[in-house]
Structures are given as C-alpha cells and as structure tokens.
Design a protein around this motif. Structure first.
Motif, PDB file in Angstrom:
ATOM      1  N   ARG A  49       2.755   6.160  -3.067  1.00  0.00           N
ATOM      2  CA  ARG A  49       3.999   6.397  -3.236  1.00  0.00           C
ATOM      3  C   ARG A  49       4.494   6.559  -4.334  1.00  0.00           C
ATOM      4  N   VAL A  50       3.908   5.888  -5.570  1.00  0.00           N
ATOM      5  CA  VAL A  50       3.356   6.244  -6.987  1.00  0.00           C
ATOM      6  C   VAL A  50       2.376   7.241  -7.402  1.00  0.00           C
ATOM      7  N   ILE A  51       1.496   7.542  -6.755  1.00  0.00           N
ATOM      8  CA  ILE A  51       0.485   8.404  -7.145  1.00  0.00           C
ATOM      9  C   ILE A  51       0.456   9.350  -6.704  1.00  0.00           C
ATOM     10  N   VAL A  52       1.289  10.136  -5.743  1.00  0.00           N
ATOM     11  CA  VAL A  52       1.611  11.163  -4.990  1.00  0.00           C
ATOM     12  C   VAL A  52       2.837  11.479  -6.121  1.00  0.00           C
ATOM     13  N   MET A  53       3.768  10.402  -6.287  1.00  0.00           N
ATOM     14  CA  MET A  53       5.239  11.120  -7.620  1.00  0.00           C
ATOM     15  C   MET A  53       4.600  11.742  -8.693  1.00  0.00           C
ATOM     16  N   GLU A  54       3.727  11.142  -9.652  1.00  0.00           N
ATOM     17  CA  GLU A  54       2.912  10.979 -10.483  1.00  0.00           C
ATOM     18  C   GLU A  54       2.059  12.304 -10.064  1.00  0.00           C
ATOM     19  N   LEU A  55       1.250  12.449  -9.639  1.00  0.00           N
ATOM     20  CA  LEU A  55       0.659  13.849  -9.309  1.00  0.00           C
ATOM     21  C   LEU A  55       1.755  15.015  -9.488  1.00  0.00           C
ATOM     22  N   ASN A  56       2.756  14.787  -8.665  1.00  0.00           N
ATOM     23  CA  ASN A  56       3.901  15.982  -8.628  1.00  0.00           C
ATOM     24  C   ASN A  56       4.317  15.955 -10.022  1.00  0.00           C
ATOM     25  N   ARG A  79       0.691  -1.446  -0.014  1.00  0.00           N
ATOM     26  CA  ARG A  79      -0.043  -0.286  -0.044  1.00  0.00           C
ATOM     27  C   ARG A  79       1.089   1.471  -0.129  1.00  0.00           C
ATOM     28  N   ALA A  80       2.148   0.938   0.570  1.00  0.00           N
ATOM     29  CA  ALA A  80       2.651   2.185   0.808  1.00  0.00           C
ATOM     30  C   ALA A  80       3.393   2.878  -0.642  1.00  0.00           C
ATOM     31  N   GLU A  81       3.759   1.664  -1.389  1.00  0.00           N
ATOM     32  CA  GLU A  81       4.834   2.206  -2.425  1.00  0.00           C
ATOM     33  C   GLU A  81       3.279   2.363  -3.593  1.00  0.00           C
ATOM     34  N   TYR A  82       2.487   2.100  -3.694  1.00  0.00           N
ATOM     35  CA  TYR A  82       0.569   2.440  -4.464  1.00  0.00           C
ATOM     36  C   TYR A  82       0.736   3.838  -4.170  1.00  0.00           C
ATOM     37  N   SER A 120       1.312  10.006 -16.810  1.00  0.00           N
ATOM     38  CA  SER A 120       0.944  10.044 -15.313  1.00  0.00           C
ATOM     39  C   SER A 120      -0.297  10.032 -15.338  1.00  0.00           C
ATOM     40  N   LEU A 121      -1.101  10.352 -15.943  1.00  0.00           N
ATOM     41  CA  LEU A 121      -2.437   9.989 -15.765  1.00  0.00           C
ATOM     42  C   LEU A 121      -2.797   8.562 -15.571  1.00  0.00           C
ATOM     43  N   ARG A 122      -2.700   7.920 -16.981  1.00  0.00           N
ATOM     44  CA  ARG A 122      -2.651   6.742 -16.909  1.00  0.00           C
ATOM     45  C   ARG A 122      -1.628   5.615 -15.525  1.00  0.00           C
ATOM     46  N   ILE A 123      -0.616   6.251 -15.268  1.00  0.00           N
ATOM     47  CA  ILE A 123      -0.112   5.358 -13.714  1.00  0.00           C
ATOM     48  C   ILE A 123      -1.146   5.696 -12.791  1.00  0.00           C
ATOM     49  N   VAL A 124      -1.779   6.842 -12.354  1.00  0.00           N
ATOM     50  CA  VAL A 124      -2.740   7.127 -11.403  1.00  0.00           C
ATOM     51  C   VAL A 124      -3.164   6.784 -11.673  1.00  0.00           C
ATOM     52  N   GLU A 125      -4.692   6.591 -12.625  1.00  0.00           N
ATOM     53  CA  GLU A 125      -5.751   5.980 -11.833  1.00  0.00           C
ATOM     54  C   GLU A 125      -5.951   4.276 -12.722  1.00  0.00           C
ATOM     55  N   GLN A 126      -4.362   3.657 -12.686  1.00  0.00           N
ATOM     56  CA  GLN A 126      -4.054   1.935 -12.317  1.00  0.00           C
ATOM     57  C   GLN A 126      -4.066   2.149 -11.101  1.00  0.00           C
ATOM     58  N   ALA A 127      -3.225   2.715 -10.099  1.00  0.00           N
ATOM     59  CA  ALA A 127      -2.664   2.276  -9.171  1.00  0.00           C
ATOM     60  C   ALA A 127      -3.867   3.177  -8.194  1.00  0.00           C
ATOM     61  N   ASN A 136      13.017   1.505 -18.156  1.00  0.00           N
ATOM     62  CA  ASN A 136      14.574   0.207 -18.352  1.00  0.00           C
ATOM     63  C   ASN A 136      15.075   0.158 -17.558  1.00  0.00           C
ATOM     64  N   ARG A 137      15.042   0.889 -15.932  1.00  0.00           N
ATOM     65  CA  ARG A 137      15.065  -0.018 -14.825  1.00  0.00           C
ATOM     66  C   ARG A 137      14.420   0.342 -13.646  1.00  0.00           C
ATOM     67  N   PRO A 138      13.176  -0.422 -13.719  1.00  0.00           N
ATOM     68  CA  PRO A 138      11.504  -0.518 -12.755  1.00  0.00           C
ATOM     69  C   PRO A 138      12.529  -0.519 -11.463  1.00  0.00           C
ATOM     70  N   TYR A 139      11.613   0.309 -10.523  1.00  0.00           N
ATOM     71  CA  TYR A 139      11.609  -0.047  -9.557  1.00  0.00           C
ATOM     72  C   TYR A 139      10.015   0.906  -8.949  1.00  0.00           C
ATOM     73  N   SER A 140      10.352   0.248  -7.296  1.00  0.00           N
ATOM     74  CA  SER A 140       8.889   0.365  -6.685  1.00  0.00           C
ATOM     75  C   SER A 140       7.812  -0.383  -7.786  1.00  0.00           C
ATOM     76  N   VAL A 141       6.545   0.251  -7.471  1.00  0.00           N
ATOM     77  CA  VAL A 141       5.362  -0.851  -8.374  1.00  0.00           C
ATOM     78  C   VAL A 141       5.486  -0.837  -9.911  1.00  0.00           C
ATOM     79  N   TYR A 142       6.090   0.243 -10.387  1.00  0.00           N
ATOM     80  CA  TYR A 142       5.739   0.846 -11.932  1.00  0.00           C
ATOM     81  C   TYR A 142       5.804  -0.554 -13.175  1.00  0.00           C
ATOM     82  N   ASP A 143       6.316  -1.409 -12.978  1.00  0.00           N
ATOM     83  CA  ASP A 143       6.769  -2.623 -13.759  1.00  0.00           C
ATOM     84  C   ASP A 143       4.698  -2.640 -13.491  1.00  0.00           C
TER      85      ASP A 143
END
Length: 367
Positions: A100-107, A95-98, A269-276, A234-241
């Motif tokens: 993180r991804v949401i706030v990073m992509e919004l930022n 849950r923390a990783e998700y 980024s909106l696509r990523i946020v929506e999926q997350a 290219n070098r996925p981190y967190s849950v981006y994969d």
C-alpha cells in the motif's frame, strides 16, 4: 480636464483546467486589468458519490473513490478502506501495508509530476510537460502491472490489497527510484532557475500561515507558509512510522513555494519507496476480513495525507453492511475556498499562475 470614466467588466475564465475536462469556471470582475472580485463556479461534474454510498456495501464504494481523484486514485482507495479498518479494528498483513505504501507514494509522485507538467504548460512552457509525462508513464505502467488498470485502480481491499505484486515487480520499482531521482534533478535544472518562470510565480498569490489555518488548508497549500504539518508524520498511519523522510516547507506562501514543494515532496516519496522495497516482508496480502463488512454502530473519522492535502472519511454506521451516512473531507474542495480572496487585487495576467498553483482536482470538488 475631463475625468476618465471606467466601467467594471465581467469575464468568464473557463470552463477549463485544472479539472482536465473543463468543469471549473471562474467569473472575474475586472477594473481594467485588476481583478476586483472572483467567484469559482463548480458542480458541473457532480455525481452524488456520497449519497450513492448509502446504497452500496462498503466494498462496493471503493471503485467510486477512484473517480474522486483520478490523478491519485490509490490514495483515495486507501482513505476509505483505512477508515473502515480502523472502525472494525482489523489487523492488516504487513506485506499488504508495505505494498500500500509503495503504490501510494508512487501515485503521489505521478500526481505531482502531472501538476508540474500542466502548470508549466499553462505558463507557456512545453518541454517540462513532455518530460514529466514521460516519467509519469513509467509509474502508470507499474500500476497497470500490479492492478490491471492505468487510471482507476480499485486495488485496495478492506483487510489488505486485491492481490500480491507480480514476480519481479518490486525489482522494477527499485530500478525506477534512481531513474526518477535523475529526472527530478533534470526538471529542477530546467525549471527552477528560469528567469521567465521566476517572474511569473515568485511573490505571486502569497498568503501567511494564519490565513492558511483560517481557511483550513492542508497539504502543499498549508506547508508553503512554513507550517510543518503532514499526517504521515504528525498522525502516523499504516507503516509510515518505520521510514525516514522529511517534510519540506516553504517560507513565503507564494506560487513559487507551492511549485518547489511539489518537487521536494517527490524526492521524499522516493526515499519512502526505496526503504519500503528493502523492508517489505513475505506473507499474505489479505487479512481476516468478514465477507460482509459491518462496522459497529457509531460515528467514525479517519484522515490520511492525500496528494492535495488531508483526505478524510467520515461515516455513520448503524451496524449494517452499508453506511448510514458518508462524507469525504476533500482537500481540493477546501483549498478552492481561498481562491476569491487570493485573486482579489491581482493583475489578470497572474490569474492562471495562481489558479494552477492551488493544485485542485475537480473530481474531489464535485463528489
């Protein structure tokens, strides 16, 4: 007939934007209207962040990363905690990783909106600035709700995040996504085909992929040349994969391509946020991190895809709770090195168009 005598002239441009407080000065040497040479003068805001870190515990460094890029502080928070977590091989709750991804992509979206708004303002257009900041304010309000701050968030923690999203916050993010898609379409319609804008940016400040690699450029400044390189892919981190998204690239490496990539990256980024938001699981938001963070002795490097390119953290640990040495790989600092060769030979009228399109934040330069 007597030959016309000309004399070169030195002119100061700034201190000015894009630093937002006036801490970048460009000294240009002019022959008439043509730039013969240009030298960026930086360091007005130097705060010694990397040296200060040697006297701070790892957890105490996090607020300093906010100030490095005050337009994308969530990403800078994450870069540091991710480097330490990798060094210590910590397990992070999903849950923390998700979150993180949401706030990073919004930022990332908020940062790109500011780029488009201020870039068009520099070129003489007022309306895009107002529209971009209106939508950026929505993101800032969401950040205020989840972190308690509007600019310097201090939200990430080594092992997770400071606290969970408040009730209803994820639903507000879900509602924001379709609104932002409509806003991006409006900005695209308003700006992209404008004849005056196109004449100011198309074919201006162009360079090729070999030049980008030689200068170690990253982010939009690299991808505008056609190279598809993004650390999230290219070098996925967190849950981006776990997310489906594309990496937009340009063709000509000019100011227009750098503008359009900011627009297209926000769509992804909106696509990523929506999926997350759809995939986010329940559970804790902090893992089992020790009270005193002491990475094993050694040298470590970790890089993430920041708003302006590869944001890296290199540190040397001697096994104590403070880093022996710490160095940030700041994309703005690296990207700025291209400016003298990019400006040389240009007409003075193109300077602002080129300078703004490089998209640098002086907080990153003056660590």
């Amino acid at each position: 007939m007597a030959e016309t005598r000309t004399e070169e002239m030195l002119m100061n441009v700034g201190p000015q934007h894009p630093s937002t407080h006036g801490v970048l000065r460009v000294v240009v040497k002019l022959d008439g209207e043509t730039i013969v040479d240009a030298a960026p003068v930086i360091g007005y805001l130097h705060r010694g962040t990397e040296k200060l870190a040697e006297d701070l515990q790892y957890t105490q460094i996090i607020p300093y990363t906010d100030r490095m890029d005050y337009l994308a502080a969530m990403l800078n928070n994450y870069a540091l905690v991710h480097a330490v977590e990798e060094a210590m091989d910590l397990e992070i709750p999903e849950r923390a990783e998700y979150l993180r991804v949401i706030v990073m992509e919004l930022n990332r979206i908020a940062s790109h909106l500011l780029f488009i708004g201020t870039y068009l303002l520099d070129l003489g257009a007022m309306s895009p600035f107002l529209y971009a900041f209106q939508d950026r304010e929505r993101i800032v309000q969401l950040f205020n709700e989840i972190s308690g701050a509007r600019l310097t968030y201090n939200y990430m923690r080594i092992g997770g995040v400071k606290w969970d999203a408040p009730p209803g916050w994820i639903d507000k993010v879900r509602e924001f996504v379709p609104h932002m898609r409509e806003s991006l379409k409006m900005l695209d319609d308003l700006i992209t085909g404008n004849e005056i804008f196109l004449n100011r940016v198309r074919g201006i400040g162009a360079y090729d992929a070999d030049t980008a690699i030689a200068y170690s450029l990253s982010g939009v400044n690299l991808r505008c040349t056609g190279l598809k390189w993004d650390l999230r892919k290219n070098r996925p981190y967190s849950v981006y994969d776990r997310f489906e998204f594309e990496i937009p690239v340009g063709e000509n490496g000019d100011c227009y391509d750098r503008y359009i990539l900011h627009l297209r990256e926000m769509e992804q980024s909106l696509r990523i946020v929506e999926q997350a938001c759809e995939q986010i699981p329940d559970g804790p938001v902090m893992g089992k991190a020790p009270k005193f963070v002491r990475p094993p002795a050694g040298e470590y490097y970790s890089g993430i895809e920041g708003a302006r390119g590869e944001l890296g953290v290199y540190f040397v640990s001697d096994g104590k709770d403070k880093p022996y040495r710490l160095k940030f790989r700041r994309p703005s600092f690296v990207n700025l090195q291209l400016l003298p060769s990019l400006l040389k030979g240009q007409n003075m009228a193109n300077l602002i168009a080129i300078l703004g399109a490089v998209d640098i934040v002086l907080g990153e330069v003056d660590c």
